[in-house]
Write a protein that holds these residues in place. Structure first.
Motif, mmCIF file in Angstrom:
data_model
loop_
_atom_site.group_PDB
_atom_site.id
_atom_site.type_symbol
_atom_site.label_atom_id
_atom_site.label_comp_id
_atom_site.label_asym_id
_atom_site.label_seq_id
_atom_site.Cartn_x
_atom_site.Cartn_y
_atom_site.Cartn_z
ATOM 1 N N THR A 84 42.989 48.264 41.797
ATOM 2 C CA THR A 84 42.522 46.878 41.801
ATOM 3 C C THR A 84 41.012 46.783 41.555
ATOM 4 N N VAL A 148 48.155 42.899 35.946
ATOM 5 C CA VAL A 148 47.784 41.738 36.776
ATOM 6 C C VAL A 148 49.010 41.250 37.545
ATOM 7 N N VAL A 149 50.162 41.168 36.847
ATOM 8 C CA VAL A 149 51.398 40.750 37.516
ATOM 9 C C VAL A 149 51.787 41.767 38.595
ATOM 10 N N PHE A 152 49.518 41.209 41.696
ATOM 11 C CA PHE A 152 49.829 39.994 42.456
ATOM 12 C C PHE A 152 51.218 40.055 43.100
ATOM 13 N N SER A 153 52.215 40.578 42.364
ATOM 14 C CA SER A 153 53.544 40.672 42.983
ATOM 15 C C SER A 153 53.518 41.702 44.107
ATOM 16 N N LEU A 155 50.880 42.263 46.093
ATOM 17 C CA LEU A 155 50.282 41.565 47.235
ATOM 18 C C LEU A 155 51.306 40.633 47.887
ATOM 19 N N ALA A 156 52.168 40.043 47.055
ATOM 20 C CA ALA A 156 53.196 39.130 47.566
ATOM 21 C C ALA A 156 54.222 39.872 48.429
ATOM 22 N N TRP A 163 50.388 35.487 52.944
ATOM 23 C CA TRP A 163 50.164 34.923 51.602
ATOM 24 C C TRP A 163 51.480 34.386 51.049
ATOM 25 N N LEU A 166 51.662 32.654 47.629
ATOM 26 C CA LEU A 166 51.712 33.581 46.493
ATOM 27 C C LEU A 166 53.129 34.140 46.330
ATOM 28 N N THR A 167 53.732 34.531 47.459
ATOM 29 C CA THR A 167 55.087 35.086 47.414
ATOM 30 C C THR A 167 56.062 34.070 46.830
ATOM 31 N N HIS A 180 57.982 42.826 40.657
ATOM 32 C CA HIS A 180 57.149 44.025 40.791
ATOM 33 C C HIS A 180 57.773 45.192 40.021
#
Lengths: 221, 253
Positions: A84, A148-149, A152-153, A155-156, A163, A166-167, A180
Protein backbone atom coordinates in the motif's frame (compact mmCIF):
# COMPACT_ATOMS: atom_id res chain seq x y z
CA UNK A 1 14.02 12.63 -13.38
CA UNK A 2 11.39 12.45 -16.07
CA UNK A 3 12.86 15.29 -18.10
CA UNK A 4 15.74 13.19 -19.36
CA UNK A 5 13.34 11.05 -21.38
CA UNK A 6 11.48 13.79 -23.12
CA UNK A 7 14.11 16.32 -24.06
CA UNK A 8 16.01 15.17 -27.12
CA UNK A 9 15.98 18.70 -28.52
CA UNK A 10 18.32 20.40 -26.05
CA UNK A 11 21.36 19.63 -28.16
CA UNK A 12 19.75 20.11 -31.52
CA UNK A 13 22.71 19.69 -33.77
CA UNK A 14 24.51 16.93 -31.91
CA UNK A 15 24.04 13.33 -33.00
CA UNK A 16 21.45 11.38 -30.96
CA UNK A 17 22.84 9.71 -27.82
CA UNK A 18 23.39 5.97 -27.84
CA UNK A 19 21.43 5.49 -24.63
CA UNK A 20 18.26 7.17 -23.43
CA UNK A 21 16.73 7.05 -20.00
CA UNK A 22 13.26 5.48 -20.30
CA UNK A 23 12.33 4.47 -16.73
CA UNK A 24 12.66 7.11 -13.98
CA UNK A 25 14.34 5.99 -10.73
CA UNK A 26 11.10 6.21 -8.70
CA UNK A 27 9.33 3.94 -11.19
CA UNK A 28 12.17 1.39 -11.11
CA UNK A 29 12.34 1.25 -7.31
CA UNK A 30 8.57 1.07 -6.82
CA UNK A 31 8.32 -1.53 -9.62
CA UNK A 32 10.63 -4.00 -7.83
CA UNK A 33 9.18 -3.37 -4.37
CA UNK A 34 5.75 -3.88 -5.90
CA UNK A 35 6.84 -7.13 -7.56
CA UNK A 36 8.13 -8.42 -4.20
CA UNK A 37 5.01 -7.26 -2.32
CA UNK A 38 2.66 -8.87 -4.87
CA UNK A 39 4.56 -12.16 -4.65
CA UNK A 40 4.17 -12.17 -0.85
CA UNK A 41 0.54 -11.01 -0.89
CA UNK A 42 -0.59 -13.49 -3.56
CA UNK A 43 1.17 -16.56 -2.18
CA UNK A 44 0.15 -15.86 1.44
CA UNK A 45 -3.36 -14.97 0.25
CA UNK A 46 -3.64 -18.36 -1.45
CA UNK A 47 -2.86 -20.05 1.87
CA UNK A 48 -5.55 -17.95 3.61
CA UNK A 49 -8.01 -18.82 0.84
CA UNK A 50 -7.31 -22.53 1.41
CA UNK A 51 -8.46 -22.27 5.04
CA UNK A 52 -12.02 -21.65 3.84
CA UNK A 53 -12.27 -21.96 0.03
CA UNK A 54 -15.05 -19.95 -1.58
CA UNK A 55 -15.29 -22.41 -4.46
CA UNK A 56 -14.71 -26.10 -4.87
CA UNK A 57 -10.95 -25.90 -5.29
CA UNK A 58 -7.80 -25.20 -3.31
CA UNK A 59 -4.49 -23.71 -4.37
CA UNK A 60 -1.69 -26.33 -4.25
CA UNK A 61 -0.03 -25.88 -0.85
CA UNK A 62 3.45 -25.90 -2.43
CA UNK A 63 2.68 -22.61 -4.15
CA UNK A 64 1.63 -20.90 -0.93
CA UNK A 65 3.55 -18.91 1.65
CA UNK A 66 3.32 -19.03 5.43
CA UNK A 67 3.27 -22.76 6.20
CA UNK A 68 0.00 -22.52 8.15
CA UNK A 69 -2.96 -20.14 8.38
CA UNK A 70 -1.49 -18.06 11.23
CA UNK A 71 1.82 -17.70 9.39
CA UNK A 72 0.13 -16.77 6.12
CA UNK A 73 -2.01 -14.15 7.87
CA UNK A 74 1.08 -12.62 9.47
CA UNK A 75 2.82 -12.42 6.09
CA UNK A 76 -0.31 -10.96 4.50
CA UNK A 77 -0.89 -8.29 7.15
CA UNK A 78 2.80 -7.33 7.20
CA UNK A 79 3.23 -7.10 3.41
CA UNK A 80 -0.02 -5.13 3.03
CA UNK A 81 1.87 -2.10 4.40
CA UNK A 82 4.63 -2.55 1.85
CA UNK A 83 2.18 -2.94 -1.04
CA UNK A 84 0.00 0.00 0.00
CA UNK A 85 2.69 2.53 0.95
CA UNK A 86 4.77 1.66 -2.12
CA UNK A 87 1.63 1.91 -4.27
CA UNK A 88 0.80 5.34 -2.85
CA UNK A 89 4.34 6.60 -3.59
CA UNK A 90 4.05 5.29 -7.16
CA UNK A 91 0.58 6.78 -7.72
CA UNK A 92 1.56 10.16 -6.23
CA UNK A 93 4.68 10.25 -8.41
CA UNK A 94 2.83 9.10 -11.53
CA UNK A 95 0.15 11.74 -11.19
CA UNK A 96 2.29 14.65 -9.97
CA UNK A 97 5.16 14.18 -12.47
CA UNK A 98 2.90 13.63 -15.47
CA UNK A 99 4.41 10.13 -15.92
CA UNK A 100 0.97 8.50 -16.26
CA UNK A 101 -0.27 11.12 -18.69
CA UNK A 102 2.84 10.85 -20.86
CA UNK A 103 3.35 7.08 -20.80
CA UNK A 104 -0.06 5.48 -20.26
CA UNK A 105 -2.41 7.86 -22.06
CA UNK A 106 -4.20 8.01 -24.36
CA UNK A 107 -5.44 4.45 -24.66
CA UNK A 108 -8.42 3.60 -26.87
CA UNK A 109 -10.17 0.21 -27.02
CA UNK A 110 -9.63 0.10 -30.77
CA UNK A 111 -5.88 0.60 -30.49
CA UNK A 112 -5.68 -2.01 -27.74
CA UNK A 113 -7.48 -4.64 -29.84
CA UNK A 114 -5.29 -3.80 -32.84
CA UNK A 115 -2.04 -4.07 -30.84
CA UNK A 116 -3.10 -7.29 -29.11
CA UNK A 117 -3.82 -8.86 -32.52
CA UNK A 118 -0.46 -7.63 -33.82
CA UNK A 119 1.24 -9.07 -30.76
CA UNK A 120 -0.44 -12.46 -31.26
CA UNK A 121 0.85 -12.47 -34.85
CA UNK A 122 4.28 -11.67 -33.45
CA UNK A 123 4.42 -8.43 -35.39
CA UNK A 124 4.28 -5.85 -32.63
CA UNK A 125 7.15 -3.38 -32.97
CA UNK A 126 9.48 -2.87 -30.00
CA UNK A 127 12.08 -0.63 -31.60
CA UNK A 128 11.45 2.24 -29.21
CA UNK A 129 11.15 0.95 -25.65
CA UNK A 130 10.43 4.45 -24.34
CA UNK A 131 6.95 4.38 -25.88
CA UNK A 132 4.37 1.89 -24.63
CA UNK A 133 2.07 0.36 -27.24
CA UNK A 134 -1.67 0.32 -26.59
CA UNK A 135 -1.68 -3.26 -25.27
CA UNK A 136 0.99 -2.34 -22.74
CA UNK A 137 -0.86 0.79 -21.70
CA UNK A 138 -4.06 -1.20 -21.14
CA UNK A 139 -2.18 -3.86 -19.16
CA UNK A 140 -0.35 -1.36 -16.95
CA UNK A 141 -3.50 0.68 -16.30
CA UNK A 142 -5.35 -2.60 -15.73
CA UNK A 143 -2.96 -3.84 -13.05
CA UNK A 144 -2.99 -0.45 -11.31
CA UNK A 145 -6.79 -0.64 -11.19
CA UNK A 146 -6.75 -4.30 -10.08
CA UNK A 147 -4.33 -3.47 -7.24
CA UNK A 148 -6.47 -0.53 -6.11
CA UNK A 149 -9.50 -2.84 -6.03
CA UNK A 150 -7.42 -5.48 -4.18
CA UNK A 151 -6.38 -3.00 -1.49
CA UNK A 152 -9.88 -1.62 -0.95
CA UNK A 153 -11.63 -5.00 -1.00
CA UNK A 154 -8.91 -6.24 1.37
CA UNK A 155 -9.60 -3.39 3.78
CA UNK A 156 -13.31 -4.23 3.48
CA UNK A 157 -12.62 -7.84 4.54
CA UNK A 158 -10.27 -6.73 7.33
CA UNK A 159 -12.64 -4.16 8.85
CA UNK A 160 -16.24 -5.13 7.91
CA UNK A 161 -17.54 -3.48 11.10
CA UNK A 162 -15.37 -0.38 11.47
CA UNK A 163 -15.42 0.34 7.71
CA UNK A 164 -18.80 -1.24 6.93
CA UNK A 165 -19.66 1.54 4.43
CA UNK A 166 -16.66 0.42 2.35
CA UNK A 167 -17.61 -3.24 2.79
CA UNK A 168 -21.14 -2.43 1.59
CA UNK A 169 -19.73 -1.15 -1.72
CA UNK A 170 -18.45 -4.68 -2.41
CA UNK A 171 -21.79 -6.25 -1.50
CA UNK A 172 -20.96 -6.95 2.15
CA UNK A 173 -18.35 -9.21 3.75
CA UNK A 174 -18.95 -12.25 1.53
CA UNK A 175 -19.12 -10.07 -1.59
CA UNK A 176 -15.80 -8.43 -0.68
CA UNK A 177 -14.16 -11.87 -0.46
CA UNK A 178 -15.29 -12.67 -4.02
CA UNK A 179 -14.15 -9.28 -5.35
CA UNK A 180 -10.81 -9.68 -3.55
CA UNK A 181 -10.30 -13.08 -5.17
CA UNK A 182 -11.34 -11.82 -8.63
CA UNK A 183 -8.98 -8.83 -8.44
CA UNK A 184 -6.21 -11.23 -7.40
CA UNK A 185 -6.95 -13.42 -10.44
CA UNK A 186 -6.79 -10.40 -12.78
CA UNK A 187 -3.52 -9.27 -11.16
CA UNK A 188 -1.93 -12.71 -11.50
CA UNK A 189 -3.07 -12.97 -15.13
CA UNK A 190 -1.56 -9.60 -16.05
CA UNK A 191 1.67 -10.44 -14.18
CA UNK A 192 1.95 -13.76 -16.05
CA UNK A 193 1.43 -12.13 -19.45
CA UNK A 194 3.89 -9.40 -18.43
CA UNK A 195 6.57 -11.93 -17.48
CA UNK A 196 6.03 -13.89 -20.72
CA UNK A 197 6.37 -10.68 -22.75
CA UNK A 198 9.59 -9.79 -20.93
CA UNK A 199 10.89 -13.28 -21.71
CA UNK A 200 10.04 -12.75 -25.39
CA UNK A 201 11.71 -9.30 -25.49
CA UNK A 202 14.50 -9.84 -22.93
CA UNK A 203 16.22 -6.49 -23.51
CA UNK A 204 13.30 -4.85 -21.65
CA UNK A 205 14.47 -6.49 -18.41
CA UNK A 206 17.74 -4.56 -17.85
CA UNK A 207 15.93 -1.30 -18.66
CA UNK A 208 13.83 -1.72 -15.51
CA UNK A 209 17.09 -1.98 -13.51
CA UNK A 210 19.35 0.59 -15.17
CA UNK A 211 16.56 2.76 -16.54
CA UNK A 212 18.40 3.04 -19.86
CA UNK A 213 17.59 1.69 -23.31
CA UNK A 214 19.35 1.97 -26.63
CA UNK A 215 18.20 5.03 -28.52
CA UNK A 216 16.38 3.87 -31.68
CA UNK A 217 17.63 7.06 -33.39
CA UNK A 218 21.27 6.39 -32.56
CA UNK A 219 23.51 6.13 -35.58
CA UNK A 220 20.74 7.17 -37.94
CA UNK A 221 21.61 10.82 -38.41
CA UNK B 1 34.95 -32.15 -11.90
CA UNK B 2 38.05 -30.09 -11.07
CA UNK B 3 40.17 -33.16 -10.41
CA UNK B 4 39.19 -34.69 -13.71
CA UNK B 5 40.12 -31.50 -15.53
CA UNK B 6 43.49 -31.27 -13.78
CA UNK B 7 44.41 -34.79 -14.89
CA UNK B 8 43.48 -34.29 -18.47
CA UNK B 9 45.58 -31.18 -18.80
CA UNK B 10 45.44 -31.30 -22.56
CA UNK B 11 41.71 -31.03 -22.52
CA UNK B 12 41.55 -28.35 -19.85
CA UNK B 13 42.64 -25.41 -21.92
CA UNK B 14 39.88 -25.75 -24.40
CA UNK B 15 37.15 -27.22 -22.35
CA UNK B 16 37.61 -25.42 -19.05
CA UNK B 17 36.08 -22.08 -19.96
CA UNK B 18 33.08 -23.77 -21.49
CA UNK B 19 32.65 -26.05 -18.49
CA UNK B 20 33.11 -23.14 -16.12
CA UNK B 21 30.36 -21.34 -17.99
CA UNK B 22 28.10 -24.34 -17.68
CA UNK B 23 28.92 -24.69 -13.99
CA UNK B 24 28.21 -21.02 -13.45
CA UNK B 25 24.94 -21.35 -15.30
CA UNK B 26 23.99 -24.44 -13.28
CA UNK B 27 24.86 -22.62 -10.08
CA UNK B 28 22.74 -19.67 -11.09
CA UNK B 29 19.85 -21.86 -12.02
CA UNK B 30 20.14 -23.76 -8.75
CA UNK B 31 20.26 -20.49 -6.84
CA UNK B 32 17.25 -19.19 -8.68
CA UNK B 33 15.16 -22.28 -8.18
CA UNK B 34 16.13 -22.52 -4.51
CA UNK B 35 15.23 -18.89 -4.04
CA UNK B 36 11.96 -19.35 -5.87
CA UNK B 37 11.23 -22.50 -3.92
CA UNK B 38 11.95 -20.79 -0.60
CA UNK B 39 9.72 -17.92 -1.65
CA UNK B 40 6.86 -20.06 -2.81
CA UNK B 41 6.89 -22.95 -0.37
CA UNK B 42 7.52 -20.73 2.62
CA UNK B 43 9.37 -23.61 4.27
CA UNK B 44 12.73 -21.88 4.54
CA UNK B 45 11.47 -18.39 5.16
CA UNK B 46 8.91 -19.27 7.81
CA UNK B 47 11.42 -21.27 9.81
CA UNK B 48 13.83 -18.38 9.88
CA UNK B 49 14.00 -16.79 13.34
CA UNK B 50 14.62 -13.28 12.06
CA UNK B 51 11.64 -13.47 9.75
CA UNK B 52 9.50 -14.70 12.64
CA UNK B 53 10.63 -11.78 14.76
CA UNK B 54 9.80 -9.25 12.05
CA UNK B 55 6.39 -10.82 11.42
CA UNK B 56 5.50 -10.88 15.09
CA UNK B 57 6.66 -7.26 15.51
CA UNK B 58 4.41 -6.35 12.58
CA UNK B 59 1.53 -8.19 14.26
CA UNK B 60 2.05 -6.12 17.46
CA UNK B 61 2.11 -2.98 15.31
CA UNK B 62 -1.15 -4.10 13.69
CA UNK B 63 -2.62 -4.54 17.21
CA UNK B 64 -1.95 -0.89 17.95
CA UNK B 65 -3.23 0.27 14.56
CA UNK B 66 -6.45 -1.70 15.05
CA UNK B 67 -6.94 -0.24 18.54
CA UNK B 68 -6.79 3.21 16.94
CA UNK B 69 -9.19 2.22 14.14
CA UNK B 70 -11.65 0.81 16.71
CA UNK B 71 -14.55 3.22 17.22
CA UNK B 72 -16.35 2.47 20.54
CA UNK B 73 -19.61 3.80 19.08
CA UNK B 74 -19.53 2.00 15.71
CA UNK B 75 -22.12 -0.77 15.73
CA UNK B 76 -21.86 -4.04 13.84
CA UNK B 77 -24.68 -4.54 11.33
CA UNK B 78 -27.70 -6.31 12.84
CA UNK B 79 -29.63 -8.62 10.53
CA UNK B 80 -33.26 -9.76 10.40
CA UNK B 81 -33.88 -13.19 11.94
CA UNK B 82 -34.58 -14.52 8.44
CA UNK B 83 -30.85 -14.07 7.66
CA UNK B 84 -29.74 -16.48 10.39
CA UNK B 85 -27.49 -19.30 9.13
CA UNK B 86 -28.90 -22.77 9.87
CA UNK B 87 -27.34 -24.95 10.90
CA UNK B 88 -24.88 -22.58 12.52
CA UNK B 89 -21.38 -24.09 12.13
CA UNK B 90 -19.68 -25.63 15.14
CA UNK B 91 -16.13 -24.42 15.63
CA UNK B 92 -13.44 -25.12 18.22
CA UNK B 93 -9.83 -26.27 18.42
CA UNK B 94 -11.20 -29.83 18.81
CA UNK B 95 -13.87 -31.91 17.08
CA UNK B 96 -17.56 -32.15 17.86
CA UNK B 97 -17.03 -35.46 19.66
CA UNK B 98 -14.94 -33.69 22.29
CA UNK B 99 -17.42 -30.98 23.28
CA UNK B 100 -17.14 -30.24 27.02
CA UNK B 101 -20.24 -30.67 29.14
CA UNK B 102 -20.57 -28.19 31.99
CA UNK B 103 -22.93 -29.03 34.87
CA UNK B 104 -25.52 -26.30 35.41
CA UNK B 105 -26.22 -26.87 39.13
CA UNK B 106 -22.64 -26.67 40.32
CA UNK B 107 -21.59 -23.94 37.87
CA UNK B 108 -20.03 -20.83 39.35
CA UNK B 109 -18.43 -18.02 37.41
CA UNK B 110 -15.19 -17.03 39.13
CA UNK B 111 -13.98 -13.42 39.08
CA UNK B 112 -10.49 -12.18 39.84
CA UNK B 113 -8.02 -9.41 39.19
CA UNK B 114 -8.97 -5.73 39.22
CA UNK B 115 -12.59 -6.38 40.26
CA UNK B 116 -14.14 -5.04 43.49
CA UNK B 117 -16.86 -7.66 44.12
CA UNK B 118 -15.35 -11.04 43.37
CA UNK B 119 -18.10 -13.30 44.69
CA UNK B 120 -18.76 -16.18 42.26
CA UNK B 121 -21.96 -16.05 40.19
CA UNK B 122 -24.42 -18.93 39.86
CA UNK B 123 -26.46 -19.43 36.69
CA UNK B 124 -29.80 -18.27 38.19
CA UNK B 125 -28.06 -15.07 39.30
CA UNK B 126 -26.61 -14.53 35.82
CA UNK B 127 -29.96 -15.25 34.13
CA UNK B 128 -31.57 -12.56 36.32
CA UNK B 129 -29.36 -9.81 34.83
CA UNK B 130 -30.81 -7.33 32.29
CA UNK B 131 -31.14 -9.06 28.89
CA UNK B 132 -30.48 -7.97 25.31
CA UNK B 133 -30.42 -9.78 21.95
CA UNK B 134 -28.54 -9.40 18.70
CA UNK B 135 -28.51 -10.99 15.24
CA UNK B 136 -24.98 -10.42 13.95
CA UNK B 137 -22.37 -11.89 11.63
CA UNK B 138 -19.76 -14.16 13.14
CA UNK B 139 -16.58 -13.94 11.06
CA UNK B 140 -13.99 -16.67 11.45
CA UNK B 141 -10.25 -16.02 11.08
CA UNK B 142 -10.38 -18.75 8.40
CA UNK B 143 -12.53 -16.47 6.25
CA UNK B 144 -16.01 -18.00 6.44
CA UNK B 145 -18.88 -16.20 8.14
CA UNK B 146 -22.29 -17.10 9.56
CA UNK B 147 -25.15 -15.13 11.06
CA UNK B 148 -26.54 -16.10 14.46
CA UNK B 149 -28.77 -14.79 17.24
CA UNK B 150 -27.35 -14.45 20.73
CA UNK B 151 -29.03 -13.19 23.91
CA UNK B 152 -27.58 -12.19 27.24
CA UNK B 153 -26.48 -9.27 29.30
CA UNK B 154 -24.42 -6.34 27.98
CA UNK B 155 -20.88 -7.01 29.19
CA UNK B 156 -20.49 -3.35 30.20
CA UNK B 157 -23.46 -3.68 32.57
CA UNK B 158 -21.90 -6.77 34.14
CA UNK B 159 -18.44 -5.19 34.48
CA UNK B 160 -19.94 -2.09 36.13
CA UNK B 161 -22.08 -4.18 38.48
CA UNK B 162 -19.10 -6.17 39.80
CA UNK B 163 -17.00 -3.04 40.13
CA UNK B 164 -14.39 -3.89 37.50
CA UNK B 165 -11.63 -1.34 36.95
CA UNK B 166 -12.73 -0.21 33.50
CA UNK B 167 -9.55 1.84 33.12
CA UNK B 168 -7.53 -1.40 33.06
CA UNK B 169 -6.21 -2.68 29.74
CA UNK B 170 -7.47 -6.24 29.41
CA UNK B 171 -10.22 -8.68 30.30
CA UNK B 172 -9.11 -12.31 30.24
CA UNK B 173 -11.25 -15.47 30.04
CA UNK B 174 -10.65 -19.07 31.11
CA UNK B 175 -12.92 -21.75 29.69
CA UNK B 176 -14.08 -25.24 30.63
CA UNK B 177 -12.43 -26.65 27.48
CA UNK B 178 -9.02 -25.23 28.50
CA UNK B 179 -9.44 -22.52 25.90
CA UNK B 180 -8.41 -19.05 26.98
CA UNK B 181 -8.36 -15.62 25.37
CA UNK B 182 -8.43 -11.93 26.21
CA UNK B 183 -9.79 -8.68 24.81
CA UNK B 184 -9.05 -4.98 25.19
CA UNK B 185 -11.17 -2.96 27.64
CA UNK B 186 -12.54 -0.66 24.90
CA UNK B 187 -14.06 -3.67 23.14
CA UNK B 188 -15.29 -5.13 26.45
CA UNK B 189 -17.28 -1.91 27.02
CA UNK B 190 -18.70 -1.80 23.44
CA UNK B 191 -22.53 -1.72 23.51
CA UNK B 192 -22.80 -4.92 21.41
CA UNK B 193 -20.38 -6.98 23.50
CA UNK B 194 -22.71 -9.42 25.28
CA UNK B 195 -22.27 -12.06 27.95
CA UNK B 196 -24.66 -14.52 26.33
CA UNK B 197 -26.67 -17.43 27.74
CA UNK B 198 -28.91 -18.16 24.76
CA UNK B 199 -28.45 -19.02 21.11
CA UNK B 200 -31.46 -18.75 18.74
CA UNK B 201 -33.70 -18.13 21.80
CA UNK B 202 -32.69 -21.46 23.39
CA UNK B 203 -30.39 -21.98 26.37
CA UNK B 204 -26.90 -22.25 24.81
CA UNK B 205 -26.45 -25.85 23.68
CA UNK B 206 -23.05 -27.42 24.57
CA UNK B 207 -21.68 -27.04 21.02
CA UNK B 208 -22.20 -23.26 21.16
CA UNK B 209 -20.67 -22.86 24.61
CA UNK B 210 -23.01 -23.78 27.50
CA UNK B 211 -23.45 -22.14 29.91
CA UNK B 212 -21.95 -18.86 28.75
CA UNK B 213 -20.28 -17.39 25.68
CA UNK B 214 -18.93 -13.90 25.21
CA UNK B 215 -20.32 -12.54 21.96
CA UNK B 216 -18.06 -9.86 20.45
CA UNK B 217 -19.39 -8.90 16.99
CA UNK B 218 -16.51 -6.43 16.54
CA UNK B 219 -13.92 -9.21 16.66
CA UNK B 220 -13.14 -12.46 14.84
CA UNK B 221 -14.77 -15.66 16.08
CA UNK B 222 -11.82 -16.97 18.11
CA UNK B 223 -12.07 -13.84 20.31
CA UNK B 224 -15.57 -15.04 21.38
CA UNK B 225 -14.81 -17.55 24.18
CA UNK B 226 -17.31 -20.31 25.00
CA UNK B 227 -17.86 -22.29 28.24
CA UNK B 228 -16.50 -19.35 30.27
CA UNK B 229 -15.60 -20.47 33.81
CA UNK B 230 -13.55 -17.53 35.02
CA UNK B 231 -12.73 -13.99 34.02
CA UNK B 232 -10.24 -11.44 35.26
CA UNK B 233 -9.35 -7.82 34.69
CA UNK B 234 -5.67 -7.00 34.36
CA UNK B 235 -3.04 -4.66 33.00
CA UNK B 236 -0.71 -7.55 32.18
CA UNK B 237 -1.06 -8.91 28.62
CA UNK B 238 -2.87 -12.24 29.02
CA UNK B 239 -2.52 -13.66 25.48
CA UNK B 240 -4.74 -16.52 24.35
CA UNK B 241 -4.87 -20.07 23.03
CA UNK B 242 -4.53 -19.10 19.35
CA UNK B 243 -2.84 -15.76 20.01
CA UNK B 244 0.10 -17.46 21.75
CA UNK B 245 0.58 -19.61 18.63
CA UNK B 246 0.94 -16.54 16.42
CA UNK B 247 -2.55 -15.34 15.52
CA UNK B 248 -3.02 -11.59 15.74
CA UNK B 249 -4.19 -10.60 19.24
CA UNK B 250 -6.51 -7.67 18.53
CA UNK B 251 -8.24 -9.36 15.57
CA UNK B 252 -10.88 -6.67 15.28
CA UNK B 253 -13.48 -6.66 12.51
Amino acid sequence: METATSAPSTTTLAAPAEWIRIHPLVVRITHWINAFAILIMVTSGWRIYNAAPIWDFRIPADLTLGGWLGGALNWHFAAMWLLTINGLVYLAYGIASGHFRRKLLPVTPRAVVQDVLEALRGRLAHADLSVYNAAQRAAYLGIILALVVLVFSGLAIWKPVQWQELTAIFGGYEGARVVHFAAMAVTVLIVLVHVVMVALVPRTLPTMITGRARNPLWGKS
Amino acid sequence: MKKFLADKSGLRDHAAPAIARIERRLFLRKGLSLGALAMLSGCDVTNDETVDKVLSAMSRWNDSVQAKIFDPNKLAIEYPESAITTPFPFNAYYGEDEIRLVEAESYKLELSGLIRERKPWTLPELYALPQASQVTRHICVEGWSAIGKWSGTPFRTFLERVGADTTAKYVGFKCADDYYTSIDMATALHPQTLLTFRFADQILPPQYGFPMKLRVPTKLGFKNPKHIMAMYVTNTYPGGYWEDQGYNWFSGS
